[in-house]
Design an enzyme around this catalytic site. Structure first.
Site, mmCIF file in Angstrom:
data_model
loop_
_atom_site.group_PDB
_atom_site.id
_atom_site.type_symbol
_atom_site.label_atom_id
_atom_site.label_comp_id
_atom_site.label_asym_id
_atom_site.label_seq_id
_atom_site.Cartn_x
_atom_site.Cartn_y
_atom_site.Cartn_z
ATOM 1 N N GLN A 39 -4.437 -1.814 9.721
ATOM 2 C CA GLN A 39 -4.513 -3.124 9.063
ATOM 3 C C GLN A 39 -5.168 -4.157 9.974
ATOM 4 O OE1 GLN A 39 -3.721 -3.548 5.864
ATOM 5 N NE2 GLN A 39 -4.254 -5.705 5.875
ATOM 6 N N ASP A 93 -11.037 2.975 4.722
ATOM 7 C CA ASP A 93 -11.441 1.565 4.695
ATOM 8 C C ASP A 93 -12.965 1.424 4.654
ATOM 9 O OD1 ASP A 93 -9.510 -0.463 4.624
ATOM 10 O OD2 ASP A 93 -8.947 -0.153 6.725
ATOM 11 N N LYS A 120 0.841 -1.203 0.000
ATOM 12 C CA LYS A 120 0.000 0.000 0.000
ATOM 13 C C LYS A 120 0.877 1.255 0.000
ATOM 14 C CE LYS A 120 -3.894 -2.357 2.158
ATOM 15 N NZ LYS A 120 -4.572 -2.788 3.386
HETATM 16 N N1 GUN Z 1 -7.218 -6.829 6.063
HETATM 17 C C1 GUN Z 1 -7.656 -7.480 4.955
HETATM 18 N N2 GUN Z 1 -8.251 -6.613 4.115
HETATM 19 C C2 GUN Z 1 -8.191 -5.395 4.699
HETATM 20 C C3 GUN Z 1 -8.629 -4.096 4.305
HETATM 21 O O1 GUN Z 1 -9.232 -3.875 3.245
HETATM 22 N N3 GUN Z 1 -8.360 -3.097 5.188
HETATM 23 C C4 GUN Z 1 -7.735 -3.306 6.372
HETATM 24 N N4 GUN Z 1 -7.540 -2.263 7.182
HETATM 25 N N5 GUN Z 1 -7.328 -4.500 6.773
HETATM 26 C C5 GUN Z 1 -7.547 -5.527 5.929
#
Ligand code: GUN
Length: 287
Positions: free
Chosen positions: A96, A119, A52
């Protein structure tokens, strides 16, 4: 032969749109900024967080990666979120998932300023999605799945769709997007307690698999000519690989693909879309 829906290609299209918007925003003196918070050492999460941040750098976005130890306390994580909420250079905040067990993830998500919740996990954004209020943030993975369906020319209106999995990250928001006005699918949400899952799945024109179990969806679950979106990114041991593992979806691709009209591969399907939609949400937050 089925169409293999190329997530890398569609993600590149989304990112090309983003690049244009970033140039525009920068000419107005605004550099979109994303903060990614990783708590602990989950190996998959480390990879996701790094990719990311790397993508932000490639596109000329400001980004900040904050790594807390696996022993971090709730107060420490909340303090980081508070600081980022107040930082004018940060427009998007992502913590995350999943955090270590001592962390109350729901409380962390609620502490994020909803206007920075790229998110789309904050209750205010979940409500906006349910209300079809487009001012909120839509979770990145389901938003990416919808974009893949559109790119593959899949008609959703009046179609039977099934989402296998009821998580707040994918299953539930995916179902809301499919049933929303404009998409207009008839949606079933299946989960671990669903009876006769194969039979229920076989009714569907569109199957979205988001259970997190390798090769869970088999040929018996799929009607001839269905469209299959595989959200799973599972690590399975593979001694022949340098890393010791390979990635595998929730769908038994080899057994299923030939029955489908179109299907996403793993890797190279939904995965690349999640980051692309995150960048899109970060730009929206900056605007
Ligand atoms: N873990 C798996 N997918 C995601 C996501 O889209 N966002 C976040 N913050 N954690 C994740």
């Amino acid at each position: 032969m089925p169409t293999i829906i190329d997530g890398k290609e569609v993600a590149a299209q989304v990112l090309a749109e983003c690049a244009q918007e970033i140039v525009e925003l920068k000419s107005q003196g605004i550099t979109p900024g994303l903060a990614v918070v990783l708590v602990g050492e989950d190996p998959a999460s480390r990879v996701y967080v790094s990719s990311k941040v790397k993508k932000c750098a490639e596109l000329g976005l400001h980004s900040e990666k904050i790594v807390l130890s696996k022993e971090a306390t709730q107060e420490e994580v909340l303090a980081v979120v508070e600081r980022l909420n107040l930082d004018p250079a940060i427009h998007g905040i992502l913590v995350q998932s999943p955090p270590p067990p001592q962390i109350d993830e729901e409380a962390i998500v609620r502490a994020i300023n909803p206007a920075k919740d790229v998110d789309g996990f904050h209750p205010e954004n979940v409500a906006k999605l349910a209300l079809e209020d487009s001012s909120g943030f839509v979770p990145c993975t389901p938003a990416g799945c919808m974009r893949l369906l559109a790119a593959a020319g899949v008609e959703t209106s009046g179609k039977e769709a099934i989402v296998v999995g009821r998580s707040m990250i994918v299953g539930k928001p995916m179902a809301l997007l499919l049933v929303a006005k404009g998409s207009d699918a008839t949606v079933t949400i299946a989960h671990s307690r669903t009876k006769n899952l194969a039979e229920v799945c076989r009714r569907a024109d569109i199957v979205v698999a988001a259970v997190g179990i390798p090769n869970f969806i088999k040929a018996e679950h799929i009607k001839d000519g269905a469209v299959v979106i595989d959200v799973g990114i599972n690590r399975v041991e593979d001694a022949s690989r340098k890393s010791g593992y390979r990635l595998c979806g929730d769908v038994a691709f080899e057994a299923v693909a030939d029955k489908t009209h179109a299907i996403t591969p793993v890797p190279g399907g939904v995965g690349p879309m999640t980051i692309a939609m995150l960048i899109k949400n970060t730009i929206k937050a900056a605007r």
